[in-house]
Design a protein around this motif. Structure first.
Motif, PDB file in Angstrom:
ATOM      1  N   ASN B 152      48.948 -21.063   9.762  1.00  0.00           N
ATOM      2  CA  ASN B 152      50.631 -22.306   9.457  1.00  0.00           C
ATOM      3  C   ASN B 152      49.708 -23.149   8.671  1.00  0.00           C
ATOM      4  O   ASN B 152      50.609 -23.646   7.834  1.00  0.00           O
ATOM      5  N   CYS B 153      48.075 -23.203   8.746  1.00  0.00           N
ATOM      6  CA  CYS B 153      47.264 -24.349   7.985  1.00  0.00           C
ATOM      7  C   CYS B 153      46.409 -23.829   7.649  1.00  0.00           C
ATOM      8  O   CYS B 153      46.204 -24.961   6.304  1.00  0.00           O
ATOM      9  N   HIS B 154      46.047 -23.281   7.821  1.00  0.00           N
ATOM     10  CA  HIS B 154      44.759 -22.559   6.519  1.00  0.00           C
ATOM     11  C   HIS B 154      45.495 -21.155   6.285  1.00  0.00           C
ATOM     12  O   HIS B 154      45.579 -20.585   7.399  1.00  0.00           O
ATOM     13  N   LYS B 155      44.470 -21.308   4.924  1.00  0.00           N
ATOM     14  CA  LYS B 155      44.835 -20.051   4.468  1.00  0.00           C
ATOM     15  C   LYS B 155      43.473 -19.491   3.464  1.00  0.00           C
ATOM     16  O   LYS B 155      43.342 -20.561   3.202  1.00  0.00           O
ATOM     17  N   PHE B 156      43.220 -18.523   3.852  1.00  0.00           N
ATOM     18  CA  PHE B 156      42.240 -17.890   2.910  1.00  0.00           C
ATOM     19  C   PHE B 156      42.740 -18.227   1.130  1.00  0.00           C
ATOM     20  O   PHE B 156      42.114 -18.540   1.155  1.00  0.00           O
ATOM     21  N   ASP B 157      44.578 -18.544   0.665  1.00  0.00           N
ATOM     22  CA  ASP B 157      44.645 -18.680  -0.713  1.00  0.00           C
ATOM     23  C   ASP B 157      44.325 -19.994  -1.355  1.00  0.00           C
ATOM     24  O   ASP B 157      43.829 -20.215  -1.994  1.00  0.00           O
ATOM     25  N   TYR B 158      44.357 -20.512   0.181  1.00  0.00           N
ATOM     26  CA  TYR B 158      43.702 -22.101   0.093  1.00  0.00           C
ATOM     27  C   TYR B 158      42.649 -22.308   0.025  1.00  0.00           C
ATOM     28  O   TYR B 158      42.291 -23.726   0.105  1.00  0.00           O
ATOM     29  N   PRO B 162      33.991 -23.428  -3.354  1.00  0.00           N
ATOM     30  CA  PRO B 162      32.918 -23.293  -3.463  1.00  0.00           C
ATOM     31  C   PRO B 162      32.473 -24.976  -3.444  1.00  0.00           C
ATOM     32  O   PRO B 162      31.205 -25.510  -3.251  1.00  0.00           O
ATOM     33  N   VAL B 163      33.163 -25.587  -2.333  1.00  0.00           N
ATOM     34  CA  VAL B 163      33.306 -26.869  -1.468  1.00  0.00           C
ATOM     35  C   VAL B 163      32.829 -26.516  -0.363  1.00  0.00           C
ATOM     36  O   VAL B 163      32.133 -27.560   0.366  1.00  0.00           O
ATOM     37  N   GLN B 164      32.993 -25.805   0.085  1.00  0.00           N
ATOM     38  CA  GLN B 164      32.960 -25.447   1.523  1.00  0.00           C
ATOM     39  C   GLN B 164      31.169 -25.033   1.481  1.00  0.00           C
ATOM     40  O   GLN B 164      30.829 -25.049   0.339  1.00  0.00           O
ATOM     41  N   ASP B 170      30.331 -18.229   2.608  1.00  0.00           N
ATOM     42  CA  ASP B 170      29.960 -16.389   2.725  1.00  0.00           C
ATOM     43  C   ASP B 170      30.690 -15.650   3.921  1.00  0.00           C
ATOM     44  O   ASP B 170      31.226 -14.921   3.565  1.00  0.00           O
ATOM     45  N   ALA B 171      30.760 -16.827   4.584  1.00  0.00           N
ATOM     46  CA  ALA B 171      31.897 -15.962   6.529  1.00  0.00           C
ATOM     47  C   ALA B 171      32.918 -15.337   6.218  1.00  0.00           C
ATOM     48  O   ALA B 171      33.175 -14.684   6.188  1.00  0.00           O
ATOM     49  N   HIS B 172      34.002 -16.819   5.047  1.00  0.00           N
ATOM     50  CA  HIS B 172      34.997 -16.708   4.645  1.00  0.00           C
ATOM     51  C   HIS B 172      35.401 -15.263   3.833  1.00  0.00           C
ATOM     52  O   HIS B 172      36.358 -14.474   4.015  1.00  0.00           O
ATOM     53  N   GLN B 173      34.282 -15.383   2.801  1.00  0.00           N
ATOM     54  CA  GLN B 173      34.458 -14.219   2.042  1.00  0.00           C
ATOM     55  C   GLN B 173      33.989 -12.326   2.653  1.00  0.00           C
ATOM     56  O   GLN B 173      35.034 -11.516   2.250  1.00  0.00           O
ATOM     57  N   ARG B 174      33.539 -12.767   3.850  1.00  0.00           N
ATOM     58  CA  ARG B 174      33.115 -11.523   4.344  1.00  0.00           C
ATOM     59  C   ARG B 174      34.491 -11.419   4.625  1.00  0.00           C
ATOM     60  O   ARG B 174      35.130 -10.370   5.405  1.00  0.00           O
ATOM     61  N   ALA B 175      35.117 -12.327   5.809  1.00  0.00           N
ATOM     62  CA  ALA B 175      36.701 -12.161   6.823  1.00  0.00           C
ATOM     63  C   ALA B 175      37.815 -11.565   5.482  1.00  0.00           C
ATOM     64  O   ALA B 175      38.445 -10.564   6.118  1.00  0.00           O
TER      65      ALA B 175
END
Lengths: 85, 240
Positions: B152-158, B162-164, B170-175
């Motif tokens: 509802n708040c966190h979306k990969f698309d958003y 580069p700011v992370q 890296d972890a989110h990309q692998r997820a």
């Protein structure tokens, strides 16, 4: 059991229960009423699955259809009982 | 005036109410009935919705004695206090937004009232005894719904990778690549993790995969999961 009761409650207070009852009240034929309720249940499942049949949970769909059919039949019964002519 | 010589006995109270309910009205018009019904519908539905929303407040959720431990732990997390001043309360993570899922969750939450009354977790010792099973229930629900409430708040698309932090990006990309869901890594995001949580989470995922026959074709990569969590057991539980 809790999952089952929750799903039934969600269906009763959702479109199959409410719209199924309303559509059932539009006919004196309980079979039509039941069919209306079932159709509403299928449409609701399709909408909540974001128009992708692959996302439809079979368990939820079966419960929703059951509730929709019952609501439609009850709606028809109300129509029969509630009209004088 | 009552006719005492009437051959028919006076029906009982409930029968009279029932008969009155189904009798035709010679007093009000169809229009009046429709307008009154419409207004009554708004009032009743508004009241129902208001009541439902009231049960979503933090005060309501933490009103029970047994929720004090949960509340204390949550207040130590970033979801309670953070630099941006945005707060996620209990219902944001535990109550779905969509109507059908929300009603289901509310009905299932009746069990919390039962356990409050029965005192199932009314002492710290009892709470710790049940912590793992309670956490597993929530993990199962979140895994099954693809962490719907997180999203509802966190979306990969958003996410602006580069700011992370490099590790997070890296972890989110692998997820994304491994088709994982939020709860696969963020199990202890708002409450303390119980001992043996990794094994329990693994069994939750295995049970879910067995229940669904892994029909959705999603791969649960425990190699990736273990890597995120710092473990060294790299075993794929289910594979396409």
């Amino acid at each position: 059991m809790l999952e089952f009761l929750g799903t039934v409650g969600g269906a009763v207070l959702g479109l199959p229960g409410v719209l199924g009852l309303a559509l059932g009240m539009m006919t004196r034929n309980p079979i039509f009423g039941g069919v209306f309720g079932a159709v509403v249940a299928v449409i609701q499942a399709f909408i909540f699955a974001k128009f992708d049949f692959g996302n439809i949970a079979v368990f939820d769909l079966v419960i929703a259809i059951g509730v929709g059919v019952l609501a439609g039949v009850v709606g028809s019964a109300i129509r029969v009982k509630g009209t004088v002519a | 005036m009552t006719d005492n010589n009437s051959p028919e006995p006076r029906p009982g109270f409930f029968r009279r109410v029932w008969n009155g309910f189904w009798s035709t009205s010679g007093v009000v018009t169809v229009g009046f009935t429709l307008i009154a019904g419409f207004l009554a519908g708004i009032i009743f539905w508004g009241g129902f919705h208001w009541s439902m929303e009231m049960t979503n407040t933090e005060e309501f959720c933490t009103g029970c004695h047994t929720m004090e431990t949960n509340l204390g732990e949550y207040r130590e997390t970033i979801h309670y206090n953070n630099r941006s001043g945005v707060r996620a309360i209990c219902s944001d993570c535990h109550v779905p937004k969509e109507w059908n899922h929300k009603v289901k969750a509310k009905i299932m939450a009746v069990k919390d009232v039962y356990h409050e009354v029965m005192g199932t977790i009314d002492t710290p010792e009892k709470y710790e005894d049940h912590r793992l099973s309670m956490a597993a229930q929530t993990w199962r629900k979140m895994k099954k719904s693809d962490s719907r409430e997180c999203r509802n708040c966190h979306k990969f698309d958003y996410m602006d990778f580069p700011v992370q932090e490099a590790r997070a990006a890296d972890a989110h990309q692998r997820a994304i690549d491994d088709d994982m869901t939020c709860i696969d890594c963020h199990q202890g995001i708002a409450h303390q993790l119980p001992e043996g949580y990794q094994e329990k989470y693994k069994s939750v995922v295995e049970d879910l995969a067995a229940d669904t026959g892994n029909q959705d074709g999603k791969t649960v990569s425990f190699a990736a999961l273990r890597a995120f969590l710092g473990g060294d057991d790299a075993t794929d539980v289910t594979e396409r």
